[in-house]
Design a protein around this motif. Sequence first.
Motif, PDB file in Angstrom:
ATOM      1  N   GLY A  87     -24.394 -31.622  27.380  1.00  8.75           N
ATOM      2  CA  GLY A  87     -22.997 -31.868  27.011  1.00  8.75           C
ATOM      3  C   GLY A  87     -22.817 -31.991  25.503  1.00  8.75           C
ATOM      4  N   GLY A  88     -23.906 -31.850  24.753  1.00 11.49           N
ATOM      5  CA  GLY A  88     -23.826 -31.937  23.292  1.00 11.49           C
ATOM      6  C   GLY A  88     -23.879 -30.558  22.661  1.00 11.49           C
ATOM      7  N   ARG A  89     -24.176 -30.518  21.366  1.00 15.57           N
ATOM      8  CA  ARG A  89     -24.252 -29.210  20.700  1.00 15.57           C
ATOM      9  C   ARG A  89     -25.392 -29.199  19.684  1.00 15.57           C
ATOM     10  N   VAL A  90     -25.783 -27.985  19.334  1.00 15.56           N
ATOM     11  CA  VAL A  90     -26.816 -27.781  18.315  1.00 15.56           C
ATOM     12  C   VAL A  90     -26.157 -27.089  17.132  1.00 15.56           C
ATOM     13  N   THR A  91     -26.217 -27.717  15.968  1.00 15.08           N
ATOM     14  CA  THR A  91     -25.715 -27.081  14.745  1.00 15.08           C
ATOM     15  C   THR A  91     -26.921 -26.604  13.953  1.00 15.08           C
ATOM     16  N   LEU A  92     -26.989 -25.296  13.740  1.00 16.09           N
ATOM     17  CA  LEU A  92     -28.135 -24.724  13.028  1.00 16.09           C
ATOM     18  C   LEU A  92     -27.717 -24.415  11.588  1.00 16.09           C
ATOM     19  N   VAL A  93     -28.318 -25.165  10.670  1.00 17.52           N
ATOM     20  CA  VAL A  93     -28.048 -24.979   9.240  1.00 17.52           C
ATOM     21  C   VAL A  93     -29.302 -24.383   8.628  1.00 17.52           C
ATOM     22  N   THR A  94     -29.172 -23.256   7.950  1.00 15.53           N
ATOM     23  CA  THR A  94     -30.371 -22.691   7.325  1.00 15.53           C
ATOM     24  C   THR A  94     -30.182 -22.542   5.832  1.00 15.53           C
ATOM     25  N   GLN A  95     -31.279 -22.812   5.111  1.00 13.58           N
ATOM     26  CA  GLN A  95     -31.304 -22.518   3.671  1.00 13.58           C
ATOM     27  C   GLN A  95     -31.698 -21.063   3.455  1.00 13.58           C
ATOM     28  N   ASN A  96     -32.126 -20.406   4.534  1.00 13.63           N
ATOM     29  CA  ASN A  96     -32.651 -19.048   4.385  1.00 13.63           C
ATOM     30  C   ASN A  96     -31.527 -18.041   4.216  1.00 13.63           C
ATOM     31  N   VAL A  97     -31.808 -17.042   3.398  1.00 17.60           N
ATOM     32  CA  VAL A  97     -30.817 -16.003   3.155  1.00 17.60           C
ATOM     33  C   VAL A  97     -31.135 -14.742   3.955  1.00 17.60           C
ATOM     34  N   ASP A  98     -32.199 -14.805   4.768  1.00 18.19           N
ATOM     35  CA  ASP A  98     -32.447 -13.694   5.694  1.00 18.19           C
ATOM     36  C   ASP A  98     -31.542 -13.863   6.912  1.00 18.19           C
ATOM     37  N   ASP A  99     -31.531 -12.852   7.795  1.00 15.90           N
ATOM     38  CA  ASP A  99     -30.645 -12.896   8.969  1.00 15.90           C
ATOM     39  C   ASP A  99     -31.426 -13.069  10.270  1.00 15.90           C
ATOM     40  N   LEU A 100     -32.621 -13.661  10.175  1.00 10.87           N
ATOM     41  CA  LEU A 100     -33.478 -13.710  11.373  1.00 10.87           C
ATOM     42  C   LEU A 100     -32.957 -14.679  12.439  1.00 10.87           C
ATOM     43  N   HIS A 101     -32.318 -15.787  12.033  1.00 15.26           N
ATOM     44  CA  HIS A 101     -31.700 -16.659  13.053  1.00 15.26           C
ATOM     45  C   HIS A 101     -30.556 -15.921  13.758  1.00 15.26           C
ATOM     46  N   ASP A 102     -29.779 -15.159  12.986  1.00 11.25           N
ATOM     47  CA  ASP A 102     -28.627 -14.450  13.578  1.00 11.25           C
ATOM     48  C   ASP A 102     -29.115 -13.403  14.576  1.00 11.25           C
ATOM     49  N   ARG A 103     -30.196 -12.693  14.185  1.00 10.44           N
ATOM     50  CA  ARG A 103     -30.718 -11.674  15.103  1.00 10.44           C
ATOM     51  C   ARG A 103     -31.337 -12.309  16.343  1.00 10.44           C
ATOM     52  N   ALA A 104     -31.993 -13.453  16.159  1.00 10.27           N
ATOM     53  CA  ALA A 104     -32.575 -14.148  17.314  1.00 10.27           C
ATOM     54  C   ALA A 104     -31.468 -14.595  18.268  1.00 10.27           C
ATOM     55  N   ALA A 105     -30.355 -15.077  17.700  1.00 13.09           N
ATOM     56  CA  ALA A 105     -29.237 -15.531  18.549  1.00 13.09           C
ATOM     57  C   ALA A 105     -28.700 -14.365  19.376  1.00 13.09           C
ATOM     58  N   ARG A 106     -28.582 -13.209  18.741  1.00 15.83           N
ATOM     59  CA  ARG A 106     -28.099 -12.037  19.499  1.00 15.83           C
ATOM     60  C   ARG A 106     -29.110 -11.654  20.570  1.00 15.83           C
ATOM     61  N   ALA A 107     -30.407 -11.710  20.228  1.00 18.62           N
ATOM     62  CA  ALA A 107     -31.446 -11.322  21.198  1.00 18.62           C
ATOM     63  C   ALA A 107     -31.457 -12.249  22.402  1.00 18.62           C
ATOM     64  N   GLU A 108     -31.142 -13.528  22.184  1.00 18.36           N
ATOM     65  CA  GLU A 108     -31.188 -14.500  23.285  1.00 18.36           C
ATOM     66  C   GLU A 108     -29.813 -14.695  23.931  1.00 18.36           C
ATOM     67  N   GLY A 109     -28.830 -13.908  23.508  1.00 19.93           N
ATOM     68  CA  GLY A 109     -27.512 -13.972  24.150  1.00 19.93           C
ATOM     69  C   GLY A 109     -26.766 -15.268  23.902  1.00 19.93           C
ATOM     70  N   VAL A 110     -26.872 -15.807  22.685  1.00 21.63           N
ATOM     71  CA  VAL A 110     -26.112 -17.021  22.355  1.00 21.63           C
ATOM     72  C   VAL A 110     -24.651 -16.614  22.137  1.00 21.63           C
ATOM     73  N   VAL A 111     -23.760 -17.246  22.882  1.00 23.96           N
ATOM     74  CA  VAL A 111     -22.336 -16.917  22.760  1.00 23.96           C
ATOM     75  C   VAL A 111     -21.771 -17.693  21.563  1.00 23.96           C
ATOM     76  N   ASP A 112     -21.014 -17.027  20.718  1.00 21.15           N
ATOM     77  CA  ASP A 112     -20.404 -17.669  19.542  1.00 21.15           C
ATOM     78  C   ASP A 112     -21.431 -18.374  18.656  1.00 21.15           C
ATOM     79  N   ALA A 113     -22.567 -17.745  18.429  1.00 19.48           N
ATOM     80  CA  ALA A 113     -23.600 -18.390  17.593  1.00 19.48           C
ATOM     81  C   ALA A 113     -23.041 -18.619  16.197  1.00 19.48           C
TER      82      ALA A 113
END
Length: 244
Positions: A87-113
């Motif tokens: 019932g909670g949420r995960v806020t992912l804050v990155t200092q990284n300027v690569d897009d690997l978290h964004d691509r991982a979110a798409r690969a794992e089907g995260v809605v509205d990542a």
Amino acid sequence: MMPPRNIVILTGAGVSAESGIGTFRDSGGLWEQHRVEDVATPEAFARDPDLVHRFYDMRREQIQARAPNAAHLALARLQRDWPGQSGGRVTLVTQNVDDLHDRAARAEGVVDADVIHMHGEHLSVWCTACDARQGWTGALADRPACPSCGVPALRPDIVWFGEMPYRMEAILTAIDEADMFVSIGTSGAVYPAAGFVRTAAELGAWTLELNLEASQGTDWFDEARHGPATRIVPAWVEEMLSGG
Ligand code: BJW
């Protein structure tokens, strides 16, 4: 500890190291003998724009040939599954300027990542003439025209030293509402990110460090686990999602 609901995760270069993207302060973290502090400032850009453009063109090209690793994918699964479980949420804050978290979110089907890139993004440019920001995969060294206004005034959309990191209000609100703060793969050398653990602890969150070695802020954490991100991050995510 009460079971957590809202989790804030801060990541740094260590989470992408095993994808083949070099970190900033480990040995070898130099580029053509320049320290990151010598190319990642507005003053360096004003003094030698060719040098700074070559640095970022090289890195923009490099990241596109890299892929998310097991740590990025595990964090995406946590973002996807934690809300339904807690019932909670995960806020992912990155200092990284690569897009690997964004691509991982798409690969794992995260809605509205929503990955908060507080230090900007390699695959984005900022026009200093018209202030537009837009996606960009090519080079800037040859001074292309801004697609919005036509002026050749594009710069990397990267937060340099002395500039204000992005979305600070959203980050501080998430930390204020967090029950748990987790720092992954960051040396704790660069502020304001390095101070988030202290803020989170003072506001009552339980704090966990996951890093190859003790970071500069390690004493602020309630618990620290040391090892490579591709091993310790999936193990922690598995614990969280199995209710452990
Ligand atoms: C692994 C691993 C594996 C490896 N598994 N782990 C004096 C005191 C305090 C502050 C200041 C000061 N003088 C100036 C400041 C402010 C300044 C600052 O912090 N300077 C410090 C150098 C002291 N900060 C700023 O200027 C920021 N803006 C600012 O403060 O605005 C004013 C403000 C006021 C009030 C509120 C808010 C703001 C802007 C900082 C911009 C940083 N930009 C960069 C460059 C852009 C990217 C690029 O060019 O490509 O961002 S610098 C660079 O460092 C990059 C990173 O995001 C950032 C953090 O580095 P990170 O991610 O921690 O990487 P490393 O290499 O340091 O650490 C990697 C870690 O991973 C290590 O611990 C390894 O062990 C570990 N590891 N392999 C797990 N396999």
